[in-house]
Design a protein around this motif. Structure first.
Motif, PDB file in Angstrom:
ATOM      1  N   SER A   1       0.815  -1.215   0.000  1.00 14.41           N
ATOM      2  CA  SER A   1       0.000   0.000   0.000  1.00 14.41           C
ATOM      3  C   SER A   1       0.848   1.264   0.000  1.00 14.41           C
ATOM      4  CB  SER A   1      -0.924  -0.017   1.220  1.00 14.41           C
ATOM      5  OG  SER A   1      -1.612   1.198   1.337  1.00 14.41           O
ATOM      6  N   ILE A   2       1.832   1.315   0.873  1.00 15.57           N
ATOM      7  CA  ILE A   2       2.639   2.530   1.045  1.00 15.57           C
ATOM      8  C   ILE A   2       3.608   2.752  -0.109  1.00 15.57           C
ATOM      9  CG2 ILE A   2       4.431   3.620   2.484  1.00 15.57           C
ATOM     10  CD1 ILE A   2       3.066   2.170   4.898  1.00 15.57           C
ATOM     11  N   TYR A   3       4.298   1.681  -0.509  1.00 15.12           N
ATOM     12  CA  TYR A   3       5.371   1.829  -1.501  1.00 15.12           C
ATOM     13  C   TYR A   3       5.011   1.308  -2.892  1.00 15.12           C
ATOM     14  CZ  TYR A   3       8.335   2.985   2.461  1.00 15.12           C
ATOM     15  OH  TYR A   3       8.879   3.584   3.571  1.00 15.12           O
ATOM     16  N   GLY A   4       3.831   0.707  -3.041  1.00 12.04           N
ATOM     17  CA  GLY A   4       3.439   0.186  -4.343  1.00 12.04           C
ATOM     18  C   GLY A   4       4.207  -1.054  -4.765  1.00 12.04           C
ATOM     19  N   LEU A   5       4.677  -1.833  -3.787  1.00 16.63           N
ATOM     20  CA  LEU A   5       5.403  -3.056  -4.122  1.00 16.63           C
ATOM     21  C   LEU A   5       4.433  -4.121  -4.610  1.00 16.63           C
ATOM     22  CD1 LEU A   5       7.890  -3.477  -1.107  1.00 16.63           C
ATOM     23  CD2 LEU A   5       8.218  -2.190  -3.223  1.00 16.63           C
ATOM     24  N   SER A   6       4.910  -4.950  -5.518  1.00 19.82           N
ATOM     25  CA  SER A   6       4.122  -6.108  -5.941  1.00 19.82           C
ATOM     26  C   SER A   6       4.135  -7.131  -4.799  1.00 19.82           C
ATOM     27  CB  SER A   6       4.737  -6.738  -7.194  1.00 19.82           C
ATOM     28  OG  SER A   6       5.982  -7.352  -6.862  1.00 19.82           O
ATOM     29  N   ALA A   7       3.314  -8.163  -4.919  1.00 20.52           N
ATOM     30  CA  ALA A   7       3.284  -9.204  -3.891  1.00 20.52           C
ATOM     31  C   ALA A   7       4.659  -9.860  -3.750  1.00 20.52           C
ATOM     32  CB  ALA A   7       2.219 -10.243  -4.223  1.00 20.52           C
ATOM     33  N   GLY A   8       5.308 -10.148  -4.866  1.00 17.93           N
ATOM     34  CA  GLY A   8       6.636 -10.767  -4.835  1.00 17.93           C
ATOM     35  C   GLY A   8       7.685  -9.854  -4.225  1.00 17.93           C
ATOM     36  N   GLU A   9       7.639  -8.580  -4.582  1.00 18.77           N
ATOM     37  CA  GLU A   9       8.590  -7.620  -4.018  1.00 18.77           C
ATOM     38  C   GLU A   9       8.390  -7.474  -2.516  1.00 18.77           C
ATOM     39  OE1 GLU A   9       8.845  -4.883  -8.060  1.00 18.77           O
ATOM     40  OE2 GLU A   9       7.487  -4.321  -6.442  1.00 18.77           O
ATOM     41  N   ALA A  10       7.142  -7.402  -2.090  1.00 16.55           N
ATOM     42  CA  ALA A  10       6.855  -7.280  -0.660  1.00 16.55           C
ATOM     43  C   ALA A  10       7.333  -8.522   0.085  1.00 16.55           C
ATOM     44  CB  ALA A  10       5.361  -7.051  -0.426  1.00 16.55           C
ATOM     45  N   ASP A  11       7.150  -9.692  -0.507  1.00 14.17           N
ATOM     46  CA  ASP A  11       7.629 -10.933   0.103  1.00 14.17           C
ATOM     47  C   ASP A  11       9.142 -10.889   0.291  1.00 14.17           C
ATOM     48  OD1 ASP A  11       7.403 -13.843   0.894  1.00 14.17           O
ATOM     49  OD2 ASP A  11       8.638 -14.044  -0.908  1.00 14.17           O
ATOM     50  N   ILE A  12       9.850 -10.466  -0.728  1.00  9.73           N
ATOM     51  CA  ILE A  12      11.311 -10.385  -0.642  1.00  9.73           C
ATOM     52  C   ILE A  12      11.730  -9.363   0.404  1.00  9.73           C
ATOM     53  CG2 ILE A  12      13.382  -9.642  -1.905  1.00  9.73           C
ATOM     54  CD1 ILE A  12      12.136 -11.034  -4.377  1.00  9.73           C
ATOM     55  N   ALA A  13      11.085  -8.209   0.427  1.00 16.61           N
ATOM     56  CA  ALA A  13      11.420  -7.179   1.406  1.00 16.61           C
ATOM     57  C   ALA A  13      11.222  -7.690   2.830  1.00 16.61           C
ATOM     58  CB  ALA A  13      10.570  -5.928   1.169  1.00 16.61           C
ATOM     59  N   VAL A  14      10.121  -8.381   3.070  1.00 12.30           N
ATOM     60  CA  VAL A  14       9.843  -8.913   4.403  1.00 12.30           C
ATOM     61  C   VAL A  14      10.854  -9.998   4.770  1.00 12.30           C
ATOM     62  CG1 VAL A  14       8.166 -10.240   5.774  1.00 12.30           C
ATOM     63  CG2 VAL A  14       7.416  -8.267   4.439  1.00 12.30           C
ATOM     64  N   ARG A  15      11.244 -10.799   3.807  1.00 13.61           N
ATOM     65  CA  ARG A  15      12.257 -11.830   4.071  1.00 13.61           C
ATOM     66  C   ARG A  15      13.603 -11.200   4.418  1.00 13.61           C
ATOM     67  NH1 ARG A  15      11.452 -17.289   1.765  1.00 13.61           N
ATOM     68  NH2 ARG A  15       9.268 -17.479   1.183  1.00 13.61           N
ATOM     69  N   LEU A  16      13.962 -10.097   3.743  1.00 15.12           N
ATOM     70  CA  LEU A  16      15.191  -9.376   4.114  1.00 15.12           C
ATOM     71  C   LEU A  16      15.084  -8.860   5.544  1.00 15.12           C
ATOM     72  CD1 LEU A  16      15.891  -7.302   0.877  1.00 15.12           C
ATOM     73  CD2 LEU A  16      17.278  -9.194   1.760  1.00 15.12           C
ATOM     74  N   TRP A  17      13.939  -8.279   5.856  1.00 13.06           N
ATOM     75  CA  TRP A  17      13.678  -7.755   7.202  1.00 13.06           C
ATOM     76  C   TRP A  17      13.781  -8.867   8.249  1.00 13.06           C
ATOM     77  CZ3 TRP A  17       8.515  -8.071   9.687  1.00 13.06           C
ATOM     78  CH2 TRP A  17       8.453  -7.343  10.891  1.00 13.06           C
ATOM     79  N   ALA A  18      13.358 -10.078   7.871  1.00  9.17           N
ATOM     80  CA  ALA A  18      13.406 -11.227   8.780  1.00  9.17           C
ATOM     81  C   ALA A  18      14.816 -11.794   8.925  1.00  9.17           C
ATOM     82  CB  ALA A  18      12.450 -12.309   8.292  1.00  9.17           C
ATOM     83  N   GLY A  19      15.761 -11.273   8.127  1.00  3.46           N
ATOM     84  CA  GLY A  19      17.150 -11.698   8.264  1.00  3.46           C
ATOM     85  C   GLY A  19      17.618 -12.727   7.264  1.00  3.46           C
ATOM     86  N   GLU A  20      16.794 -13.047   6.273  1.00  2.10           N
ATOM     87  CA  GLU A  20      17.206 -14.021   5.266  1.00  2.10           C
ATOM     88  C   GLU A  20      18.221 -13.399   4.302  1.00  2.10           C
ATOM     89  OE1 GLU A  20      14.241 -16.349   3.233  1.00  2.10           O
ATOM     90  OE2 GLU A  20      12.887 -16.250   4.965  1.00  2.10           O
ATOM     91  N   THR A  21      19.140 -14.206   3.819  1.00  2.00           N
ATOM     92  CA  THR A  21      20.105 -13.771   2.814  1.00  2.00           C
ATOM     93  C   THR A  21      19.463 -13.875   1.438  1.00  2.00           C
ATOM     94  OG1 THR A  21      20.998 -15.986   2.433  1.00  2.00           O
ATOM     95  CG2 THR A  21      22.023 -14.670   4.206  1.00  2.00           C
TER      96      THR A  21
END
Length: 86
Positions: A18-38
């Motif tokens: 909603s805020i940044y206009g990320l696609s579902a896949g992009e949001a998934d990747i961003a959240v995974r980075l936030w969770a500490g995944e490489t």
């Protein structure tokens, strides 16, 4: 690492979309980075190589107006929390 089944994840994913206009896949990747995944862990979890993941990270950076992965993580960490435990 945060669990992918963490109930906070869907809320964060929806807010990033909603805020940044990320696609579902992009949001998934961003959240995974936030969770500490490489990048490699994200690629493995998504069944792809690291190259498409890196490309999507560049797109995420453009949409979130940042230049490094740590900035993606910082912006997500700074999102105000909403819900009963906020």
């Amino acid at each position: 690492l945060l669990s992918v089944s963490n109930p906070v994840m869907p809320d964060v994913t929806a807010r990033l979309r909603s805020i940044y206009g990320l696609s579902a896949g992009e949001a998934d990747i961003a959240v995974r980075l936030w969770a500490g995944e490489t990048v490699e862990q994200i690629a493995l979890g998504r069944g792809t190589s690291r190259h498409p993941v890196r490309f999507q990270i560049r797109t995420i950076c453009l949409k979130m107006d940042c230049s490094r992965q740590i900035e993606i993580v910082t912006r997500i960490a700074m999102l105000p929390r909403v819900g009963p435990n906020s």
